[in-house]
Design an enzyme around this catalytic site. Structure first.
Site, PDB file in Angstrom:
ATOM      1  N   GLN A 264     -10.916   9.489  -1.585  1.00 56.06           N
ATOM      2  CA  GLN A 264     -11.884   9.366  -0.497  1.00 56.06           C
ATOM      3  C   GLN A 264     -12.505  10.710  -0.140  1.00 56.06           C
ATOM      4  O   GLN A 264     -13.653  10.774   0.303  1.00 56.06           O
ATOM      5  CB  GLN A 264     -11.214   8.765   0.736  1.00 56.06           C
ATOM      6  CG  GLN A 264     -10.785   7.322   0.544  1.00 56.06           C
ATOM      7  CD  GLN A 264     -11.946   6.412   0.185  1.00 56.06           C
ATOM      8  OE1 GLN A 264     -12.866   6.221   0.961  1.00 56.06           O
ATOM      9  NE2 GLN A 264     -11.918   5.843  -1.020  1.00 56.06           N
ATOM     10  N   HIS A 267     -16.008  11.589  -1.388  1.00 56.99           N
ATOM     11  CA  HIS A 267     -17.225  10.978  -0.844  1.00 56.99           C
ATOM     12  C   HIS A 267     -18.179  12.036  -0.314  1.00 56.99           C
ATOM     13  O   HIS A 267     -19.397  11.861  -0.360  1.00 56.99           O
ATOM     14  CB  HIS A 267     -16.868  10.006   0.282  1.00 56.99           C
ATOM     15  CG  HIS A 267     -16.592   8.618  -0.192  1.00 56.99           C
ATOM     16  ND1 HIS A 267     -17.580   7.744  -0.570  1.00 56.99           N
ATOM     17  CD2 HIS A 267     -15.425   7.943  -0.352  1.00 56.99           C
ATOM     18  CE1 HIS A 267     -17.047   6.594  -0.945  1.00 56.99           C
ATOM     19  NE2 HIS A 267     -15.742   6.687  -0.821  1.00 56.99           N
ATOM     20  N   GLU A 332     -10.507   4.718   9.112  1.00 50.92           N
ATOM     21  CA  GLU A 332     -11.336   3.704   8.447  1.00 50.92           C
ATOM     22  C   GLU A 332     -10.507   2.935   7.417  1.00 50.92           C
ATOM     23  O   GLU A 332     -10.463   1.709   7.416  1.00 50.92           O
ATOM     24  CB  GLU A 332     -12.523   4.393   7.777  1.00 50.92           C
ATOM     25  CG  GLU A 332     -13.420   3.456   6.999  1.00 50.92           C
ATOM     26  CD  GLU A 332     -14.484   4.195   6.212  1.00 50.92           C
ATOM     27  OE1 GLU A 332     -15.457   3.540   5.796  1.00 50.92           O
ATOM     28  OE2 GLU A 332     -14.345   5.419   5.994  1.00 50.92           O
ATOM     29  N   HIS A 333      -9.880   3.658   6.495  1.00 52.41           N
ATOM     30  CA  HIS A 333      -9.010   3.058   5.486  1.00 52.41           C
ATOM     31  C   HIS A 333      -7.590   3.562   5.715  1.00 52.41           C
ATOM     32  O   HIS A 333      -7.384   4.766   5.896  1.00 52.41           O
ATOM     33  CB  HIS A 333      -9.420   3.468   4.071  1.00 52.41           C
ATOM     34  CG  HIS A 333     -10.857   3.227   3.737  1.00 52.41           C
ATOM     35  ND1 HIS A 333     -11.822   4.219   3.815  1.00 52.41           N
ATOM     36  CD2 HIS A 333     -11.489   2.107   3.322  1.00 52.41           C
ATOM     37  CE1 HIS A 333     -12.985   3.714   3.455  1.00 52.41           C
ATOM     38  NE2 HIS A 333     -12.824   2.437   3.158  1.00 52.41           N
ATOM     39  N   ASP A 366     -13.350  -0.274  -2.219  1.00 50.41           N
ATOM     40  CA  ASP A 366     -14.611   0.464  -2.296  1.00 50.41           C
ATOM     41  C   ASP A 366     -15.541  -0.106  -3.355  1.00 50.41           C
ATOM     42  O   ASP A 366     -16.757  -0.169  -3.165  1.00 50.41           O
ATOM     43  CB  ASP A 366     -14.337   1.942  -2.612  1.00 50.41           C
ATOM     44  CG  ASP A 366     -14.226   2.795  -1.368  1.00 50.41           C
ATOM     45  OD1 ASP A 366     -14.395   2.261  -0.262  1.00 50.41           O
ATOM     46  OD2 ASP A 366     -13.978   4.003  -1.503  1.00 50.41           O
ATOM     47  N   HIS A 426     -29.254 -20.047  44.050  1.00 48.00           N
ATOM     48  CA  HIS A 426     -28.106 -20.551  43.301  1.00 48.00           C
ATOM     49  C   HIS A 426     -27.416 -21.671  44.094  1.00 48.00           C
ATOM     50  O   HIS A 426     -27.056 -22.711  43.547  1.00 48.00           O
ATOM     51  CB  HIS A 426     -27.098 -19.425  43.034  1.00 48.00           C
ATOM     52  CG  HIS A 426     -27.470 -18.532  41.899  1.00 48.00           C
ATOM     53  ND1 HIS A 426     -28.505 -17.649  41.963  1.00 48.00           N
ATOM     54  CD2 HIS A 426     -26.930 -18.407  40.655  1.00 48.00           C
ATOM     55  CE1 HIS A 426     -28.593 -16.994  40.813  1.00 48.00           C
ATOM     56  NE2 HIS A 426     -27.647 -17.438  39.999  1.00 48.00           N
TER      57      HIS A 426
END
Length: 443
Positions: A264, A267, A332-333, A366, A426
Site C-alpha cells: 500500500q 500508492h 482504510e484497510h 485492490d 401543525h
C-alpha cells in the site's frame, strides 16, 4: 496514521513505539492553492459550459479531438487489444465484484410495518437515476476502479452510469481501464480528465442528464472537486491517500507483513502504513524486512519515502490494547494475522475493510478479486462511515399510509406537541382530521 496523544497517554504502560512517522507533524489538509484553482475552474465551467470543457481539456489533458465521447464500438473493442491474461483477469475481477454487490443488494429488502393499528410505514430502496464514475489512468491506472464504481452502481439498479477517464500521453484512452468499464456495464465513456470531467458529469455537459452522484478516486484536484461539488451531487466519500494497517502476533511471517505494508505504501509518497503487534521481536523483524525489500523494489522511490515519512510500528502488551490502538487509527484497510483472528474480528469496530489471516492480502481487494469494494474511508473516517457499496447508490425512501383508526392514535399527541411549540398550522392539520372524524362517526 499514528495514535492520538490521548490514546498514547491512556496506554502509556502498554505501548512501545518502535517506529514513529518522520512526517508526524504533517497533515493531509486541503491545500489552499488547490482549493482556489478548483473553485475557479468549477465556476468557469458552470458559466461557460462546453466551451470551458474544451479549453481545459486542450490545456490540461493535451486533448486534440473534437468529441469527448469514446464510441461504443471502440469501448467494446478495447479488450481485443489486451494481453489474454490481462483481459481474463479483468473479467474475473468484474464478475467477483458483481457477485458480492448483487448479494448485498439482495439483502436490502423493501418492507412495511404497522406502527399502531391503522398506520403502516415502509421503506422502498430506489436507485439514483444517473451516476458519473471517474476512472483514474495516470501513473498507476486503477484498472479495478470500474468494478467498484460502475459495476456496483449497475448491481444497485442505476439506470445510467457514465464514466470519464483522462487521455494517455498518446492521446488515447487506456484500454484496460475502458475494458474494465465495459465488462462492468458502463453505458457511455468519455475521454476527459480531472476537474473538468467531474464538472461535466455534475453539470450535465455531456450527452447525459446531470449526474445525481459522482464516484471514483483521483488526484488532489479531483478530490477537491468532489468536495466542492458535494451538495450539487452526492459523492462516494472524500478519500485521502491510501492506508494500510496490520495487527500481527508472534505467529506472523515478518516477510509477509512487510510486503503487505509496502504493497500500500507504493500508492504514493504520502500513503500511511502501520503495524500494531503484540510481539516486540516481530516489530523489529518487520522494520528490518521492510528495509531489505525496499532495496530491491521497483517502486522504492515511492514506497521508500512513504514508509519513512508515514510508516509506524507499535508494540503493545496484549490483544485488548492492540484493538484499542487500532480502533483509534481506524484505517482504510486492516489486515489481521494472528492466532486469534476470530477474536479480533469480533472486537474490532473501526476499519474500512478487514482482511483476516495470512491468505487475505489487501491487494486481492485492490485489484477486484475479493469481491468487496476498495473505495473506503481514510483519515480516521472509518470511525463514522463505511465504504462504497450498493447501498450508497440506493435511496431508502420512506412512506406512510394511515386510516381513520390511526388518526385516533396520532392526532391528539400531535395537537399537544404543536400547542407547546406554538405551531398553530401543525396543530390545525391534526385537529382538522379529528374534527372530520368526529363528524363522520358521530358522538
Amino acid at each position: 496514521m499514528f495514535p492520538r496523544p490521548t490514546v498514547l497517554a491512556r496506554f502509556a504502560d502498554k505501548i512501545t513505539v518502535v517506529k514513529t512517522p518522520a512526517a508526524l507533524s504533517r497533515t493531509h489538509e486541503v491545500d489552499a492553492a488547490v482549493a482556489k484553482t478548483v473553485s475557479e475552474m468549477l465556476s468557469d465551467i458552470e458559466r461557460r459550459g462546453r466551451d470551458a470543457l474544451y479549453d481545459y481539456a486542450r490545456q490540461l489533458d493535451r486533448w486534440t479531438g473534437d468529441d469527448f465521447t469514446i464510441p461504443a464500438a471502440e469501448v467494446a473493442a478495447s479488450g481485443g487489444r489486451l494481453a489474454p491474461e490481462l483481459r481474463r483477469a479483468i473479467e474475473i475481477g468484474a464478475e467477483n465484484t458483481r457477485t458480492f454487490a448483487e448479494a448485498t443488494r439482495a439483502h436490502l429488502s423493501d418492507f412495511e410495518v404497522e406502527i399502531v393499528p391503522g398506520l403502516v410505514a415502509g421503506t422502498r430502496y430506489i436507485p439514483v437515476a444517473t451516476v458519473g464514475a471517474y476512472l483514474p489512468a495516470g501513473r498507476f491506472p486503477l484498472t479495478a476502479s470500474a468494478f467498484m464504481t460502475v459495476g456496483v452502481a449497475k448491481a444497485a439498479g442505476v439506470p445510467t452510469v457514465i464514466a470519464c477517464t483522462p487521455p494517455q500521453p498518446n492521446g488515447r484512452h487506456n484500454d484496460a481501464v475502458i475494458y474494465a468499464a465495459h465488462v462492468s456495464g458502463v453505458d457511455r465513456c468519455y475521454l476527459l480528465g480531472g476537474v473538468q470531467a467531474l464538472a461535466a458529469m455534475a453539470f450535465g455537459l455531456l450527452e447525459d442528464e446531470p449526474a445525481a452522484m459522482i464516484v471514483g478516486a483521483g488526484n488532489a484536484y479531483v478530490a477537491e472537486a468532489k468536495r466542492q461539488l458535494f451538495g450539487t451531487v452526492a459523492i462516494d466519500l472524500l478519500a485521502g491517500p491510501s492506508e494500510v494497517a496490520v495487527i500481527a502476533d508472534d505467529t506472523a511471517d515478518a516477510e509477509m507483513v512487510a510486503a503487505d505494508l509496502l504493497g500500500q505504501a507504493e500508492h504514493g509518497v504520502d500513503s500511511p502504513a502501520a503495524l500494531v503487534t503484540t510481539s516486540r521481536a516481530l516489530a523489529d523483524a518487520v522494520v528490518a524486512e521492510v528495509d531489505r525489500q525496499l532495496a530491491g523494489l521497483a517502486t522504492s522511490a515511492i514506497a521508500g519515502p512513504s514508509w519513512r515519512d508515514y510508516g509506524s510500528v507499535i508494540a503493545v502488551a496484549d490483544d485488548e490494547t492492540a484493538v484499542a490502538v487500532m480502533d483509534d487509527l481506524a484505517p482504510e484497510h486492516l489486515e489481521v494475522i494472528t492466532a486469534r483472528d476470530a477474536w479480533y474480528h469480533d472486537h474490532l469496530t473501526n476499519y474500512g475493510s478487514l482482511f483476516l489471516g495470512p491468505w487475505s492480502t489487501v491487494a486481492y481487494s485492490d485489484k477486484g478479486m475479493a469481491g468487496t469494494n476498495h473505495v473506503l474511508p481514510t483519515r480516521r473516517g472509518a470511525r463514522h462511515s463505511a465504504g462504497l457499496s450498493v447501498s450508497r447508490f440506493l435511496k431508502p425512501l420512506t412512506y406512510q399510509r394511515g386510516t381513520p383508526e390511526a388518526t385516533r392514535a396520532m392526532a391528539d399527541p400531535v395537537v399537544a406537541i404543536s400547542q407547546s411549540e406554538g405551531m398553530a398550522a401543525h396543530e390545525f392539520t391534526a385537529q382538522l382530521r379529528l374534527d372530520r372524524l368526529a363528524a363522520r362517526v358521530g358522538p
